[in-house]
Each structure stands twice: as C-alpha cells, then as structure tokens.
Design a protein around this motif. Structure first.
Motif, PDB file in Angstrom:
ATOM      1  N   UNK A   1       0.764  -1.250   0.075  1.00  0.00           N
ATOM      2  CA  UNK A   1      -0.031  -0.059   0.113  1.00  0.00           C
ATOM      3  C   UNK A   1       0.945   1.225   0.150  1.00  0.00           C
ATOM      4  N   UNK A   2       1.612   1.450  -1.002  1.00  0.00           N
ATOM      5  CA  UNK A   2       2.445   2.470  -1.055  1.00  0.00           C
ATOM      6  C   UNK A   2       2.390   3.512  -2.228  1.00  0.00           C
ATOM      7  N   UNK A   3       1.319   3.752  -2.637  1.00  0.00           N
ATOM      8  CA  UNK A   3       0.717   4.511  -3.680  1.00  0.00           C
ATOM      9  C   UNK A   3       0.765   6.002  -2.947  1.00  0.00           C
ATOM     10  N   UNK A   4       1.461   6.946  -3.775  1.00  0.00           N
ATOM     11  CA  UNK A   4       1.348   8.504  -3.425  1.00  0.00           C
ATOM     12  C   UNK A   4       0.692   9.000  -4.541  1.00  0.00           C
ATOM     13  N   UNK A   5      -0.484   9.807  -4.274  1.00  0.00           N
ATOM     14  CA  UNK A   5      -1.054  10.658  -5.284  1.00  0.00           C
ATOM     15  C   UNK A   5      -1.105  12.253  -4.786  1.00  0.00           C
ATOM     16  N   UNK A   6      -0.509  13.062  -5.677  1.00  0.00           N
ATOM     17  CA  UNK A   6      -0.375  14.273  -5.423  1.00  0.00           C
ATOM     18  C   UNK A   6      -1.520  15.203  -6.384  1.00  0.00           C
ATOM     19  N   UNK A   7      -2.112  16.473  -5.568  1.00  0.00           N
ATOM     20  CA  UNK A   7      -2.868  17.059  -6.207  1.00  0.00           C
ATOM     21  C   UNK A   7      -2.126  18.444  -5.897  1.00  0.00           C
ATOM     22  N   UNK A   8      -1.531  18.895  -7.057  1.00  0.00           N
ATOM     23  CA  UNK A   8      -0.408  20.028  -6.951  1.00  0.00           C
ATOM     24  C   UNK A   8      -1.447  21.439  -6.890  1.00  0.00           C
ATOM     25  N   UNK A   9      -2.468  21.473  -7.342  1.00  0.00           N
ATOM     26  CA  UNK A   9      -3.215  22.633  -7.024  1.00  0.00           C
ATOM     27  C   UNK A   9      -3.802  22.891  -5.941  1.00  0.00           C
ATOM     28  N   UNK A  10      -4.176  21.889  -5.166  1.00  0.00           N
ATOM     29  CA  UNK A  10      -4.794  22.076  -3.773  1.00  0.00           C
ATOM     30  C   UNK A  10      -3.501  21.749  -2.677  1.00  0.00           C
ATOM     31  N   UNK A  11      -2.281  21.340  -3.412  1.00  0.00           N
ATOM     32  CA  UNK A  11      -1.051  21.130  -2.473  1.00  0.00           C
ATOM     33  C   UNK A  11      -1.386  20.000  -1.471  1.00  0.00           C
ATOM     34  N   UNK A  12      -2.049  19.079  -1.781  1.00  0.00           N
ATOM     35  CA  UNK A  12      -2.088  17.909  -1.190  1.00  0.00           C
ATOM     36  C   UNK A  12      -1.648  16.595  -1.562  1.00  0.00           C
ATOM     37  N   UNK A  13      -1.237  15.714  -0.596  1.00  0.00           N
ATOM     38  CA  UNK A  13      -0.689  14.418  -0.965  1.00  0.00           C
ATOM     39  C   UNK A  13      -1.397  13.338  -0.171  1.00  0.00           C
ATOM     40  N   UNK A  14      -2.020  12.254  -0.912  1.00  0.00           N
ATOM     41  CA  UNK A  14      -2.468  11.295  -0.247  1.00  0.00           C
ATOM     42  C   UNK A  14      -1.628  10.136  -0.507  1.00  0.00           C
ATOM     43  N   UNK A  15      -1.463   9.504   0.636  1.00  0.00           N
ATOM     44  CA  UNK A  15      -0.210   8.344   0.849  1.00  0.00           C
ATOM     45  C   UNK A  15      -0.927   7.194   1.311  1.00  0.00           C
ATOM     46  N   UNK A  16      -0.391   6.215   0.658  1.00  0.00           N
ATOM     47  CA  UNK A  16      -0.672   4.694   1.162  1.00  0.00           C
ATOM     48  C   UNK A  16       0.045   4.243   2.691  1.00  0.00           C
ATOM     49  N   UNK A  17      -0.473   3.788   3.429  1.00  0.00           N
ATOM     50  CA  UNK A  17       0.176   3.306   4.696  1.00  0.00           C
ATOM     51  C   UNK A  17       1.511   2.873   4.625  1.00  0.00           C
ATOM     52  N   UNK A  18       1.796   2.291   3.410  1.00  0.00           N
ATOM     53  CA  UNK A  18       3.103   1.577   3.377  1.00  0.00           C
ATOM     54  C   UNK A  18       4.214   2.255   2.792  1.00  0.00           C
ATOM     55  N   UNK A  19       3.658   3.546   2.554  1.00  0.00           N
ATOM     56  CA  UNK A  19       4.839   4.241   1.772  1.00  0.00           C
ATOM     57  C   UNK A  19       5.899   4.839   2.716  1.00  0.00           C
ATOM     58  N   UNK A  20       7.011   5.015   1.950  1.00  0.00           N
ATOM     59  CA  UNK A  20       8.073   5.408   2.615  1.00  0.00           C
ATOM     60  C   UNK A  20       8.431   6.704   2.094  1.00  0.00           C
ATOM     61  N   UNK A  21       9.497   7.575   3.140  1.00  0.00           N
ATOM     62  CA  UNK A  21       9.559   8.973   2.502  1.00  0.00           C
ATOM     63  C   UNK A  21      10.336   9.020   1.220  1.00  0.00           C
ATOM     64  N   UNK A  22      10.938   7.876   0.502  1.00  0.00           N
ATOM     65  CA  UNK A  22      11.582   7.877  -0.853  1.00  0.00           C
ATOM     66  C   UNK A  22      10.287   7.952  -1.635  1.00  0.00           C
ATOM     67  N   UNK A  23       9.202   7.235  -1.497  1.00  0.00           N
ATOM     68  CA  UNK A  23       8.033   7.089  -2.389  1.00  0.00           C
ATOM     69  C   UNK A  23       7.473   8.348  -2.226  1.00  0.00           C
ATOM     70  N   UNK A  24       7.101   8.907  -1.153  1.00  0.00           N
ATOM     71  CA  UNK A  24       6.403  10.301  -1.058  1.00  0.00           C
ATOM     72  C   UNK A  24       7.360  11.529  -1.651  1.00  0.00           C
ATOM     73  N   UNK A  25       8.515  11.627  -1.390  1.00  0.00           N
ATOM     74  CA  UNK A  25       9.345  12.841  -1.950  1.00  0.00           C
ATOM     75  C   UNK A  25       9.495  12.418  -3.482  1.00  0.00           C
ATOM     76  N   UNK A  26       9.552  11.483  -3.996  1.00  0.00           N
ATOM     77  CA  UNK A  26       9.721  11.400  -5.228  1.00  0.00           C
ATOM     78  C   UNK A  26       8.545  11.690  -6.273  1.00  0.00           C
ATOM     79  N   UNK A  27       7.502  11.378  -5.375  1.00  0.00           N
ATOM     80  CA  UNK A  27       6.100  11.960  -6.247  1.00  0.00           C
ATOM     81  C   UNK A  27       5.761  13.248  -5.936  1.00  0.00           C
ATOM     82  N   UNK A  28       6.618  14.047  -4.962  1.00  0.00           N
ATOM     83  CA  UNK A  28       6.286  15.242  -4.969  1.00  0.00           C
ATOM     84  C   UNK A  28       7.275  16.145  -5.656  1.00  0.00           C
TER      85      UNK A  28
END
Length: 462
Positions: free
Chosen positions: A95-122
């Motif tokens: 469960x490591x999917x990361x979805x970015x809404x750049x206009x709202x400046x929001x990130x929806x992040x799966x409970x198994x994501x790492x910060x590497x997953x998060x930062x690459x998506x941003x």
C-alpha cells in the motif's frame, strides 16, 4: 509463493485478497526482516495487504484467533515492533501509492509508503513537507509518532501537515479522522503512534520548496567543542528557520569530499539541509566555513536526493536514545563531546545534536507533544555489526543521556528511542496528555490489540 503450498482451512483471512506468507515460503524470511538486525522474530503469518479491505480482514482474523498483531510500514523503528514472535504481521508495504494534487497542494499517501516514495512523487511539482532524515523510513510510523526531520524548523513536524487519516480500528472498522470527524482521535494521531489502529492512508498538506541545498563540513574529532560552540552560537543568534541539520560525530566516510586522512576516522561534522539556494546557505554558514573545514560538500539538489543521500545502511544492530535539552551551555557541549570516546567506531554510529525551534515550537500546545519545547535534542544513534558490541553500544547511548540530564527538559520524542519503559512513554506526552490519550485508547482499542508500539495503556488512571 505461498499460494502453491497446501494450507489447512482458515489459513487465509476471510475476504483477504493479498499475499499470505508463513514459515517455509520462499519470501518469508525477507518479509520478516526489519531494519534493526537485533530483532529476529518468526511470525505465524505475514499478511501482505493490497487494500484497506485486506487490512480489515487481517485485523479481524488476528483478533478472532487471539494472535498478537504487529503492523509493518517501513520497518525502520529501532524497537523492532513491526514484527511479532508467533503472531500476525499486517504488512502494508504494498500500500505505497502516493497521489499528488498540485493545485490543492495535497498528498494522499498509502500506509505502507516510505519517505522515498513520498518525496519522489512530490518532486515534479517542487512541493514537500517535513519527512524523516532518510528515505527508507515509513511515512505512517514517523508521522503518527510526531515526525522529526530536516525541514522541521521551517515546516514543523510531519504530523503538523496531516489533514486526515484513514484508519482500521481493532474491531475491523474503517474510519476517517480529521478536523471534523473523530476529532479527539485526530488529535491523538499527532504523536500517539500506532496505538489506535492501522493507518491505511494519510493526507498531507504540502509546501512549495523551489530549492534545497545540502552541506556537509568535516573536521578532526578534537575540533568538536569549538565547532559545536560555533554552531550553537549561529543557531541561537537567529539563524533563519530555513536552516535544518545538526552537529554530528561520525566515522569519516569513503567519499571524494572527505580527505584520505579522515576516512575511517572519528570526525565532527556539521550537516545542513537548507530550504533555499546555495548562496543563501553559504552566507548563513559563514561562521562555520571560517573554521576551515578539512572536508566539505555543498550542492543544490532535489529534496528527494537530499533525503536519500544520507540513508543509513541496513543489516546492522541498532540502539538509539535521546535527551531533550532546554539549553546548550558550554559545559553541556563539553559533556557531549567527552562521551564520544565510547561511541562504537568505526561503524555507521552517529552522535547528533539537533536544533529545534521555529515551527517545531509554534505548535507545541496544539498536539500531545510537549517535547517540542526543547531547544536542542541529543541523539545517540548506534549501529554496529557484532553482537559482542551490544553492551558497549547500549551503555554509550545511555551514558550520554545521563551526562546531559542537568540540562534536560524531562520530555522525549518517542520515535528517537527504543523500549525504555513506561515512564519514558509517559515522558513523551506528559501526564495530562497521556491520560487524555489513554481515554482515546479506551474508545478505539480497549483490549490493547495494538500494543507493539510505544504503548499507551487503555484506562490508565494516572
């Protein structure tokens, strides 16, 4: 794969669509391995979840069979609570999917994501929030415990960016906690850790980060007191909140920017992660450059590259602790420097001093984390290879904390420590906050199903 092995009835949770691993399956040993090599546990089942419904099914299965439940995200925590002996591991890494809404400046992040997953998506959007200090740490575990990281003085702790949490409770329900729903639970999730359920997804607000600069400056270890005094003065005389980082004793790495005579030797360093460009960083750190570091690296780079540049290696035995300091006078600096002779070295061990303040302090009264009022955090971060060094490494970490008690606040950030007893858990929140958290625990997990963590006991009387 486990599906090719014949299992008795009930070997899979009802309605579970992920992968089930048991001892003997090809992927079992890899799946049960966590970051701290001191931890060697063999769960009865590892449920590798692929949806929130899988998490619900796994939790109901474990509770129904009275199995001890561990929850695994990044598996980076020093206490090794992401795995259980003979119980059930709810493994979220799929469960490591990361979805970015750049206009709202929001990130929806799966409970198994790492910060590497998060930062690459941003990265494509030049957006970020405070992550940890390495890319391999799990987003959920770090955030639910508070979330200290390099950008905290500018953006606050990771939990400060939390907008909502989707959570599976001990009775298998899937609920949302935010500022309008389950609000007391939402408060508790800003530091209360995994005590209240399994976070299957989290939503964060993001901040613009058009430039970030990494700097590392190294000196021989005997320069430590002078370097750390200069670093303290820089911070306490009004360094911009864009400046994150710390003063660090470490073993000189075999990198091009490290002189040959410092490689493999104990050195003192100042590491900086600056939310801005190289020219601004150089201007801010001018007093430290004036001390003529013998090794230095300064480079603008994407934030995800900064985070992964400092990744600590897996496969080592770990013991960490921390002491939060209200001030850092010269005697405290000397005590800090004197203790480094006991740090396991050469090894990846580090002895850190991290400055707080800025946005960390501003939200000190909003969430259940009084340790945010600290001016500095001393953090012995021990890693070594051989079991024979366990006693030495643990003693060094404990002795450093004892050396600094005179200047300590009495509180502690629980993500920085292992299992140090219930009094230290209470010190993570203060007694009043702990009692309030205990009442939330009673509502959402009265049987303490989720106890493999810095545990908040349900119904604690105070």
């Amino acid at each position: 794969m486990s599906d090719t092995i014949e299992r008795p009835p009930g070997a899979r949770p009802e309605g579970f669509g992920g992968v089930v691993l048991r001892s003997g399956d090809a992927a079992y040993d890899d799946a049960r391995t966590v970051f701290n090599a001191m931890i060697d546990k063999r769960p009865a089942m590892i449920a590798q979840c692929e949806s929130a419904a899988d998490v619900q099914a796994a939790v109901r299965y474990g509770v129904g069979r009275d199995l001890e439940i561990a929850v695994r995200g990044g598996g980076h925590g020093v206490a090794g609570t992401a795995v259980t002996e003979g119980g059930l591991v709810v493994d979220l890494r799929r469960l490591n999917d990361v979805q970015i809404d750049p206009e709202a400046r929001l990130a929806r992040v799966g409970g198994g994501a790492t910060w590497g997953d998060f930062d690459r998506a941003c990265r494509p959007y030049w957006l970020a929030t405070t992550g940890g200090r390495v890319s391999t740490t799990g987003v959920a575990g770090l955030t639910l415990g508070g979330g200290s990281g390099w950008l905290e003085r500018k953006f606050g702790l990771a939990c400060d960016a939390l907008v909502s949490v989707e959570l599976v409770t001990a009775d298998g329900r899937l609920i949302i906690a935010d500022e309008t729903k389950n609000t007391e639970l939402f408060w508790a999730l800003h530091g209360g850790g995994g005590n209240f359920g399994v976070a299957t997804s989290m939503t964060f607000k993001l901040q613009p980060l058009p430039a970030v600069t990494l700097a590392m400056m190294l000196w021989p270890a005997d320069a430590g007191p002078a370097v750390i005094r200069a670093y303290r003065d820089l911070l306490e005389q009004g360094a911009p909140e864009e400046l994150g980082g710390g003063a660090i004793y470490l073993t000189g790495p075999p990198e091009d920017f490290v002189p040959q005579h410092l490689q493999g030797k104990l050195v003192v360093a100042v590491g900086a992660v600056y939310a801005g460009g190289e020219a601004e960083l150089r201007d801010t750190l001018a007093p430290l450059f004036a001390l003529a570091p013998e090794g230095q690296l300064v480079a603008e780079m994407p934030y995800d590259a900064v985070q992964s540049a400092l990744d600590d290696p897996p496969g080592f035995r770990n013991y960490w602790s921390a002491e939060h300091l209200s001030s850092l006078p010269d005697p405290a600096i000397q005590a800090f420097c004197d203790r480094v002779v006991d740090m396991p070295s050469p090894s990846p061990s580090q002895q850190l001093l991290v400055p707080w303040g800025g946005e960390v302090l501003r939200a000190a009264d909003k969430w259940p984390l009084p340790h945010r009022e600290a001016a500095w955090v001393a953090h012995p971060f021990g890693l070594w290879a051989e079991p024979a060094d366990d006693a030495r490494g643990i003693r060094w970490a404990r002795d450093l904390c004892a050396d600094l008690k005179e200047w300590a606040t009495g509180y502690v950030y629980l993500n920085f420590i292992g299992n140090e007893g219930q009094n230290r858990v209470i010190a993570g929140f203060g007694e009043a906050n702990y009692q309030r958290l205990s009442r939330v625990k009673c509502e959402y997990d009265p049987e303490n199903v989720f106890h493999l963590n810095q545990n908040i006991e349900p119904g604690w009387p105070g």
